[in-house]
Structures are given as C-alpha cells and as structure tokens.
Design an enzyme around this catalytic site. Structure first.
Site, PDB file in Angstrom:
ATOM      1  N   TRP A 102       1.073   2.103  -8.530  1.00  0.00           N
ATOM      2  CA  TRP A 102       1.507   3.331  -9.178  1.00  0.00           C
ATOM      3  C   TRP A 102       2.909   3.183  -9.907  1.00  0.00           C
ATOM      4  CZ3 TRP A 102       2.394   8.596  -7.105  1.00  0.00           C
ATOM      5  CH2 TRP A 102       2.750  10.011  -7.876  1.00  0.00           C
TER       6      TRP A 102
ATOM      7  N   SER B 254      -4.725   2.936   3.585  1.00  0.00           N
ATOM      8  CA  SER B 254      -4.102   2.501   3.156  1.00  0.00           C
ATOM      9  C   SER B 254      -4.811   1.082   2.636  1.00  0.00           C
ATOM     10  CB  SER B 254      -3.603   2.120   1.935  1.00  0.00           C
ATOM     11  OG  SER B 254      -3.866   2.082   0.897  1.00  0.00           O
TER      12      SER B 254
ATOM     13  N   ARG C  20      -7.642   3.330  -4.560  1.00  0.00           N
ATOM     14  CA  ARG C  20      -8.986   3.651  -3.462  1.00  0.00           C
ATOM     15  C   ARG C  20      -8.930   5.570  -3.702  1.00  0.00           C
ATOM     16  NH1 ARG C  20      -9.363   5.554   1.360  1.00  0.00           N
ATOM     17  NH2 ARG C  20      -6.793   6.021   1.877  1.00  0.00           N
TER      18      ARG C  20
ATOM     19  N   LYS D  84       1.212  -1.393   0.231  1.00  0.00           N
ATOM     20  CA  LYS D  84       0.375   0.021  -0.074  1.00  0.00           C
ATOM     21  C   LYS D  84       0.516   1.510  -0.074  1.00  0.00           C
ATOM     22  CE  LYS D  84      -2.001  -2.219  -0.615  1.00  0.00           C
ATOM     23  NZ  LYS D  84      -3.264  -2.433  -1.972  1.00  0.00           N
TER      24      LYS D  84
ATOM     25  N   THR E 179       2.509   1.089  -4.702  1.00  0.00           N
ATOM     26  CA  THR E 179       3.514  -0.365  -6.087  1.00  0.00           C
ATOM     27  C   THR E 179       2.413  -0.754  -7.066  1.00  0.00           C
ATOM     28  OG1 THR E 179       3.279  -1.990  -3.649  1.00  0.00           O
ATOM     29  CG2 THR E 179       3.786  -2.553  -5.800  1.00  0.00           C
TER      30      THR E 179
ATOM     31  N   GLY F 268      -5.647   7.509  -3.786  1.00  0.00           N
ATOM     32  CA  GLY F 268      -4.605   8.145  -4.498  1.00  0.00           C
ATOM     33  C   GLY F 268      -4.357   9.418  -4.011  1.00  0.00           C
TER      34      GLY F 268
ATOM     35  N   ARG G 181       6.079   5.194   1.993  1.00  0.00           N
ATOM     36  CA  ARG G 181       5.178   6.022   1.920  1.00  0.00           C
ATOM     37  C   ARG G 181       4.841   6.364   2.927  1.00  0.00           C
ATOM     38  NH1 ARG G 181      -1.069   4.666   0.073  1.00  0.00           N
ATOM     39  NH2 ARG G 181      -2.173   7.409  -0.014  1.00  0.00           N
TER      40      ARG G 181
ATOM     41  N   HIS H  58       6.885  -7.602  -2.075  1.00  0.00           N
ATOM     42  CA  HIS H  58       6.948  -6.885  -1.063  1.00  0.00           C
ATOM     43  C   HIS H  58       8.012  -7.722   0.289  1.00  0.00           C
ATOM     44  CE1 HIS H  58       3.765  -4.150  -1.846  1.00  0.00           C
ATOM     45  NE2 HIS H  58       2.734  -5.196  -2.365  1.00  0.00           N
TER      46      HIS H  58
HETATM   47  P1  A3P Z   1      -5.031   4.752  -1.183  1.00  0.00           P
HETATM   48  O1  A3P Z   1      -5.610   3.501  -0.176  1.00  0.00           O
HETATM   49  O2  A3P Z   1      -4.376   5.545  -0.210  1.00  0.00           O
HETATM   50  O3  A3P Z   1      -6.107   5.721  -2.310  1.00  0.00           O
HETATM   51  P2  A3P Z   1      -0.059  -0.691  -3.216  1.00  0.00           P
HETATM   52  O4  A3P Z   1      -0.385  -0.028  -5.404  1.00  0.00           O
HETATM   53  O5  A3P Z   1       1.555  -0.539  -2.894  1.00  0.00           O
HETATM   54  O6  A3P Z   1      -1.156  -2.006  -3.192  1.00  0.00           O
HETATM   55  O7  A3P Z   1      -0.495   0.959  -2.722  1.00  0.00           O
HETATM   56  C1  A3P Z   1      -2.076   1.685  -3.031  1.00  0.00           C
HETATM   57  C2  A3P Z   1      -1.941   3.335  -3.139  1.00  0.00           C
HETATM   58  O8  A3P Z   1      -2.167   3.219  -3.903  1.00  0.00           O
HETATM   59  C3  A3P Z   1      -3.804   3.243  -3.269  1.00  0.00           C
HETATM   60  O9  A3P Z   1      -3.754   4.761  -1.967  1.00  0.00           O
HETATM   61  C4  A3P Z   1      -4.066   3.664  -4.237  1.00  0.00           C
HETATM   62  O10 A3P Z   1      -5.576   4.315  -4.741  1.00  0.00           O
HETATM   63  C5  A3P Z   1      -2.732   3.902  -4.857  1.00  0.00           C
HETATM   64  N1  A3P Z   1      -2.806   4.596  -5.884  1.00  0.00           N
HETATM   65  C6  A3P Z   1      -2.798   3.448  -7.051  1.00  0.00           C
HETATM   66  N2  A3P Z   1      -2.677   3.627  -7.945  1.00  0.00           N
HETATM   67  C7  A3P Z   1      -2.124   5.089  -7.908  1.00  0.00           C
HETATM   68  C8  A3P Z   1      -1.826   5.765  -9.172  1.00  0.00           C
HETATM   69  N3  A3P Z   1      -2.265   5.805 -10.185  1.00  0.00           N
HETATM   70  N4  A3P Z   1      -1.296   7.305  -8.468  1.00  0.00           N
HETATM   71  C9  A3P Z   1      -1.560   7.678  -7.195  1.00  0.00           C
HETATM   72  N5  A3P Z   1      -1.480   6.274  -6.779  1.00  0.00           N
HETATM   73  C10 A3P Z   1      -2.747   5.228  -6.783  1.00  0.00           C
END
Ligand code: A3P
Length: 304
Positions: free
Chosen positions: A61, A146, A270, A56, A59, A272, A138, A116
């Site tokens: 992104w 998250s 969710r 979270k 990853t 972002g 983060r 991870h």
């Molecule tokens: P939130 O739950 O705070 O919205 P991971 O990819 O490591 O699982 O992390 C997920 C988090 O990254 C979530 O945060 C998600 O919304 C956010 N996220 C996913 N895609 C993204 C993007 N393209 N740009 C920025 N944040 C992104």
C-alpha cells in the site's frame, strides 16, 4: 495441518492458492545474498527515498501511494503503471533486485526503493547520505496473522506450518529479518533522532484517514499537493487508486506473477482490515503478545 487452537484456521484452509515458491533454502539464500550485496555495493544518493517496513505491515500500500504521488504529473489516471504493474514492480525491494541489476542505482526514476532490512543493518550509505526513510508499522497481532497467511501461500516446502508454532516463534523473536520489536524500535529511535529524515506511519491511522497521511507522505517525500490539486480531487484520486478494493481487483494483482521472486501478486492482498487478528488469536495469545510488546517498548515513548 494442526490448527486446533487457531480460531478461524479451518475455514481458511480452502483459501490457499497453488503454491508458488520452490523451497525455503534458495529463498533465504537469495535474500541474504541480496542484503549482503546491498551492504557492500549500494551507494545511496541524497535524493533516494526508502520505504521500510517489517513484512506484512502495509508495504504494498505504501509503495502504491508513494509511486502514484511521485509520478502524478507524468501519468493521467487511466495510464498509471499501477493499473498494469504490481506496486512491487513499480518500486523495487533493495535486497531482492539490486544484486540482479546494479545499474538500477543510476536509473531508478522516481528514486524510490523499499526494504525490509532492519535499520541497524541498512547499507551504511543510506544513513550517511541523509536520504529520507518512510517506515510503516502495524499492530504486531495483525502483522503476525497476515504473515502466517502469506507463509501458507508461498511456502510449498512447508505445507504443515502450524499456527501455534508460528505464534510461539514470533513471540520469541524468530522472524526472517529481525524480531518485530527490534525492527520497529530501530526505525522508531531513528525517527526521534532524525525527524526530518525518518517519517513514521501507522497502518491503522492511515486506514482511518488515508488522505491526511497521504498529504503528510507527499510533503515528506518532496511532492507536496498544491491547494489547487486538493481542490481538483487529486489527493482523493490517489487514495482511491491505491485502495485495497481497487488494487486487489486489478487483473495484474489477481493473476499476475513477478519474475524476480516467484510470488503471485495476489499473495500481497488478503483482507486489508484492521483487527483481523481477533478472528485468529485467542484472548490469551493476544494478551501474551501485547505484554511482550509493552515490555519491549517500555521507555520508547511509543504506544499502539
Ligand atoms: P492482510 O493479510 O491483513 O490482509 P505487505 O504489503 O507489507 O506485504 O502487507 C500485506 C498486508 O497489507 C495484507 O494484510 C494486505 O491485504 C494489506 N494490503 C495490501 N494492499 C493494501 C491496500 N491497498 N490497502 C490496505 N491494505 C493493504
């Protein structure tokens, strides 16, 4: 669900989509098996690149940005696989996919992996081969919030997951892969020791100036942007393609599913946003976690 002290938990109740994971045990067993298999069998090649993170932390992104960068000369914008595949299907998780498909070792193109797994538990060949590692971190408060939402979405066996209990566990270091600070510090120390091999990125900084950090990432993974590409807007096109707004609105990420682990693609998108923790953690909770992180990070030279 007891959400008495969580600032915004009640309004979030409605948002929980249909559950998608079956039970906790098969899932953790699958991951542990996958980690063990990778530790025993994975033979990294020097040109492999690992995208590493605490869950979270951004990853999805980072995968999208890396994949789009490394394949930009192969695909026209409108044909990019990211438009029809989840970033997680473009770049596999080592611990999820490798034991199911060990031939990936030979066939992965571009040779981008994600994991991870904490630095100290990575398959030895990843360290020995000298391949590159990109770590995205983060603010732990946002990562925790998250993670809590993610768990609510995927843990059908555990619908009553209580915010305060989850927070307590996070503060005590009880996390699926490793305590947040151990995960972080393992990669942070490696980045200080091997700056040519480990690039450290911060989600918050990337949100502030995505183009700047995308250029750094591209350079580090061996796909630097030329001046001509920059002038032609290639950097900005990738930033736009991989933005939260764009990816989260693609049909594949709204309603798609992946076959290997049963998680809906939309669970990875969710809000972002930076600082969303303010809507969930009380000031006491935030201070407590900040204090833990300050103590754990003392002397590391890192500050959020
Ligand atoms: P939130 O739950 O705070 O919205 P991971 O990819 O490591 O699982 O992390 C997920 C988090 O990254 C979530 O945060 C998600 O919304 C956010 N996220 C996913 N895609 C993204 C993007 N393209 N740009 C920025 N944040 C992104």
């Amino acid at each position: 669900m007891n959400t008495s002290n969580c600032k915004n938990c009640e309004e979030e109740e409605e948002e929980v989509p249909p559950q998608t994971l079956r039970t906790a045990e098969p899932r953790s067993a699958t991951f542990i098996e996958g980690i063990k298999f990778a530790q025993e069998n994975f033979r990294a090649k020097p040109d492999d690149i690992f995208l590493c993170s605490f869950p979270k932390s951004g990853t999805t992104w980072l995968k999208a940005l890396s994949f789009a960068t490394a394949t930009r000369t192969r695909f026209h914008n409108s044909e990019n696989p990211l438009l029809t595949k989840s970033p997680h299907d473009c770049i596999p998780f080592l611990e999820v996919y490798f034991n199911k498909n060990p031939t990936m070792l030979e066939s992965l193109d571009p040779p981008l992996w994600s994991t991870h797994i904490p630095y100290s538990s990575l398959p030895k060949s990843i360290i020995d081969s000298g391949c590159k590692i990109v770590y995205i971190c983060r603010d732990p408060k946002d990562a925790f919030v998250s993670l809590w939402h993610f768990r609510k979405r995927i843990e059908s066996h555990n619908p009553g997951i209580i915010f305060e209990e989850a927070f307590e566990m996070f503060c005590k270091g009880s996390s699926f892969y490793a305590p947040y600070w151990e995960h972080f510090l393992g990669y942070w120390k490696a980045s200080l020791e091997f700056p040519d091999r480990v690039l450290f990125l911060k989600y918050e900084e990337m949100m502030e100036d995505t183009a700047l950090y995308l250029k750094r990432l591209a350079e580090f993974i061996g796909h630097p942007f030329s001046l001509q590409e920059e002038n032609e807007g290639v950097v900005q096109n990738i930033v736009d393609l991989c933005s939260f707004e764009n990816l989260s609105n693609l049909e594949v990420n709204k309603s798609g599913k992946r076959d290997c682990i049963v998680v809906n693609n939309n669970a990875f998108f969710r809000k972002g946003k930076v600082g969303d923790w303010k809507n969930y953690l009380t000031s006491e909770m935030a201070e407590r976690l900040d204090k833990i992180i300050e103590e754990k990070f003392a002397g590391s030279g890192f500050k959020f």
